[in-house]
Design a protein around this motif. Structure first.
Motif, PDB file in Angstrom:
ATOM      1  N   HIS A   4      45.369  52.799  56.209  1.00  0.00           N
ATOM      2  CA  HIS A   4      46.485  53.431  56.900  1.00  0.00           C
ATOM      3  C   HIS A   4      46.633  52.765  58.269  1.00  0.00           C
ATOM      4  CE1 HIS A   4      46.745  56.751  54.029  1.00  0.00           C
ATOM      5  NE2 HIS A   4      45.438  56.741  54.032  1.00  0.00           N
ATOM      6  N   VAL A   5      47.116  51.536  58.285  1.00  0.00           N
ATOM      7  CA  VAL A   5      47.169  50.779  59.537  1.00  0.00           C
ATOM      8  C   VAL A   5      48.015  51.485  60.593  1.00  0.00           C
ATOM      9  CG1 VAL A   5      47.838  48.590  60.608  1.00  0.00           C
ATOM     10  CG2 VAL A   5      46.628  48.598  58.419  1.00  0.00           C
ATOM     11  N   PRO A   6      49.246  51.952  60.289  1.00  0.00           N
ATOM     12  CA  PRO A   6      50.002  52.646  61.339  1.00  0.00           C
ATOM     13  C   PRO A   6      49.273  53.902  61.827  1.00  0.00           C
ATOM     14  CG  PRO A   6      51.459  52.041  59.534  1.00  0.00           C
ATOM     15  CD  PRO A   6      50.046  51.778  59.077  1.00  0.00           C
ATOM     16  N   LEU A   7      48.633  54.601  60.923  1.00  0.00           N
ATOM     17  CA  LEU A   7      47.881  55.796  61.289  1.00  0.00           C
ATOM     18  C   LEU A   7      46.702  55.427  62.193  1.00  0.00           C
ATOM     19  CD1 LEU A   7      47.645  58.848  60.804  1.00  0.00           C
ATOM     20  CD2 LEU A   7      46.266  58.332  58.801  1.00  0.00           C
ATOM     21  N   ASP A   8      46.013  54.341  61.857  1.00  0.00           N
ATOM     22  CA  ASP A   8      44.894  53.872  62.678  1.00  0.00           C
ATOM     23  C   ASP A   8      45.368  53.526  64.093  1.00  0.00           C
ATOM     24  OD1 ASP A   8      43.312  54.150  60.451  1.00  0.00           O
ATOM     25  OD2 ASP A   8      43.247  52.004  59.986  1.00  0.00           O
ATOM     26  N   VAL A  53      49.232  48.914  74.091  1.00  0.00           N
ATOM     27  CA  VAL A  53      48.609  49.610  72.952  1.00  0.00           C
ATOM     28  C   VAL A  53      49.597  50.613  72.355  1.00  0.00           C
ATOM     29  CG1 VAL A  53      46.763  51.212  72.276  1.00  0.00           C
ATOM     30  CG2 VAL A  53      46.258  49.289  73.801  1.00  0.00           C
ATOM     31  N   LEU A  54      50.297  51.335  73.217  1.00  0.00           N
ATOM     32  CA  LEU A  54      51.284  52.312  72.744  1.00  0.00           C
ATOM     33  C   LEU A  54      52.455  51.626  72.044  1.00  0.00           C
ATOM     34  CD1 LEU A  54      51.195  54.643  75.857  1.00  0.00           C
ATOM     35  CD2 LEU A  54      50.386  55.221  73.548  1.00  0.00           C
ATOM     36  N   VAL A  55      52.849  50.461  72.542  1.00  0.00           N
ATOM     37  CA  VAL A  55      53.913  49.687  71.903  1.00  0.00           C
ATOM     38  C   VAL A  55      53.464  49.239  70.517  1.00  0.00           C
ATOM     39  CG1 VAL A  55      55.195  47.500  71.989  1.00  0.00           C
ATOM     40  CG2 VAL A  55      55.040  48.955  74.032  1.00  0.00           C
ATOM     41  N   GLU A  56      52.237  48.737  70.413  1.00  0.00           N
ATOM     42  CA  GLU A  56      51.700  48.280  69.134  1.00  0.00           C
ATOM     43  C   GLU A  56      51.681  49.414  68.106  1.00  0.00           C
ATOM     44  OE1 GLU A  56      48.663  45.670  66.827  1.00  0.00           O
ATOM     45  OE2 GLU A  56      49.442  45.196  68.792  1.00  0.00           O
ATOM     46  N   ALA A  57      51.434  50.623  68.563  1.00  0.00           N
ATOM     47  CA  ALA A  57      51.398  51.786  67.669  1.00  0.00           C
ATOM     48  C   ALA A  57      52.799  52.313  67.364  1.00  0.00           C
ATOM     49  CB  ALA A  57      50.551  52.891  68.294  1.00  0.00           C
ATOM     50  N   GLY A  58      53.821  51.759  68.018  1.00  0.00           N
ATOM     51  CA  GLY A  58      55.187  52.217  67.792  1.00  0.00           C
ATOM     52  C   GLY A  58      55.526  53.489  68.550  1.00  0.00           C
ATOM     53  N   LEU A  59      54.654  53.901  69.458  1.00  0.00           N
ATOM     54  CA  LEU A  59      54.864  55.150  70.182  1.00  0.00           C
ATOM     55  C   LEU A  59      55.707  54.960  71.438  1.00  0.00           C
ATOM     56  CD1 LEU A  59      51.275  56.613  69.826  1.00  0.00           C
ATOM     57  CD2 LEU A  59      53.293  57.098  68.432  1.00  0.00           C
ATOM     58  N   VAL A  60      55.808  53.717  71.909  1.00  0.00           N
ATOM     59  CA  VAL A  60      56.564  53.400  73.125  1.00  0.00           C
ATOM     60  C   VAL A  60      57.327  52.105  72.881  1.00  0.00           C
ATOM     61  CG1 VAL A  60      56.300  52.643  75.544  1.00  0.00           C
ATOM     62  CG2 VAL A  60      54.973  54.572  74.704  1.00  0.00           C
ATOM     63  N   ARG A  77      57.320  58.986  65.546  1.00  0.00           N
ATOM     64  CA  ARG A  77      57.197  60.341  66.075  1.00  0.00           C
ATOM     65  C   ARG A  77      55.911  61.005  65.623  1.00  0.00           C
ATOM     66  NH1 ARG A  77      60.449  59.529  69.937  1.00  0.00           N
ATOM     67  NH2 ARG A  77      62.639  59.490  69.423  1.00  0.00           N
ATOM     68  N   LEU A  78      54.921  60.200  65.290  1.00  0.00           N
ATOM     69  CA  LEU A  78      53.626  60.702  64.840  1.00  0.00           C
ATOM     70  C   LEU A  78      53.728  61.461  63.530  1.00  0.00           C
ATOM     71  CD1 LEU A  78      52.025  61.854  68.211  1.00  0.00           C
ATOM     72  CD2 LEU A  78      51.601  59.768  66.942  1.00  0.00           C
ATOM     73  N   ASP A  79      54.825  61.238  62.782  1.00  0.00           N
ATOM     74  CA  ASP A  79      54.991  61.933  61.509  1.00  0.00           C
ATOM     75  C   ASP A  79      53.837  61.656  60.554  1.00  0.00           C
ATOM     76  OD1 ASP A  79      57.365  63.027  62.370  1.00  0.00           O
ATOM     77  OD2 ASP A  79      58.615  61.497  61.419  1.00  0.00           O
ATOM     78  N   GLU A  80      53.435  60.390  60.462  1.00  0.00           N
ATOM     79  CA  GLU A  80      52.345  60.053  59.547  1.00  0.00           C
ATOM     80  C   GLU A  80      51.030  60.698  59.993  1.00  0.00           C
ATOM     81  OE1 GLU A  80      50.162  56.248  57.413  1.00  0.00           O
ATOM     82  OE2 GLU A  80      51.951  55.904  58.610  1.00  0.00           O
TER      83      GLU A  80
END
Length: 117
Positions: A4-8, A53-60, A77-80
């Motif tokens: 679960h790479v995006p989750l990680d 780091v936040l950009v890499e996670a798609g959060l920012v 949106r942290l849905d996963e």
């Protein structure tokens, strides 16, 4: 094992107090890297690393505006992560055989109710 790479990436990004603070601040609206750095006492370079780091996670997301870099909450949106936590909560409830979990007790307490044991 399922990956679960995006989750990680989301959990790794959320594991740091500074990054959680950045997300909270961006919840109020967009901000430049220098504005994000002000209340922390960190250098702009230090905050930038956290933002990366936040950009890499798609959060920012960030965009260059003049000489500044403007940050906003990202599309993820942290849905996963929320779905994973809900599935884990359900597994945990089944594993304890219907006994109240900490979360059940806490939620009942916050609602002003007396949970049944």
């Amino acid at each position: 094992m399922v990956q679960h790479v995006p989750l990680d990436h989301a959990f790794a990004a959320l594991a740091d107090e500074t990054r959680r603070g950045i997300l909270e601040r961006l919840g109020e609206g967009p901000a430049t890297i220098s504005r994000l750095a002000e209340p922390t006492g960190m250098t702009i370079t230090g905050i930038r690393k956290h933002v990366d780091v936040l950009v890499e996670a798609g959060l920012v997301t960030t965009e260059k505006v003049g000489r500044s870099r403007l940050c906003r909450l990202g599309p993820e949106r942290l849905d996963e992560a929320m779905a994973w936590m809900e599935a884990y909560r359900q597994l945990q409830e089944r594993a304890v055989g219907g006994r109240p979990t900490y979360l059940t007790l806490r939620d009942a307490e916050e609602a002003g109710q007396t949970p049944s044991a």
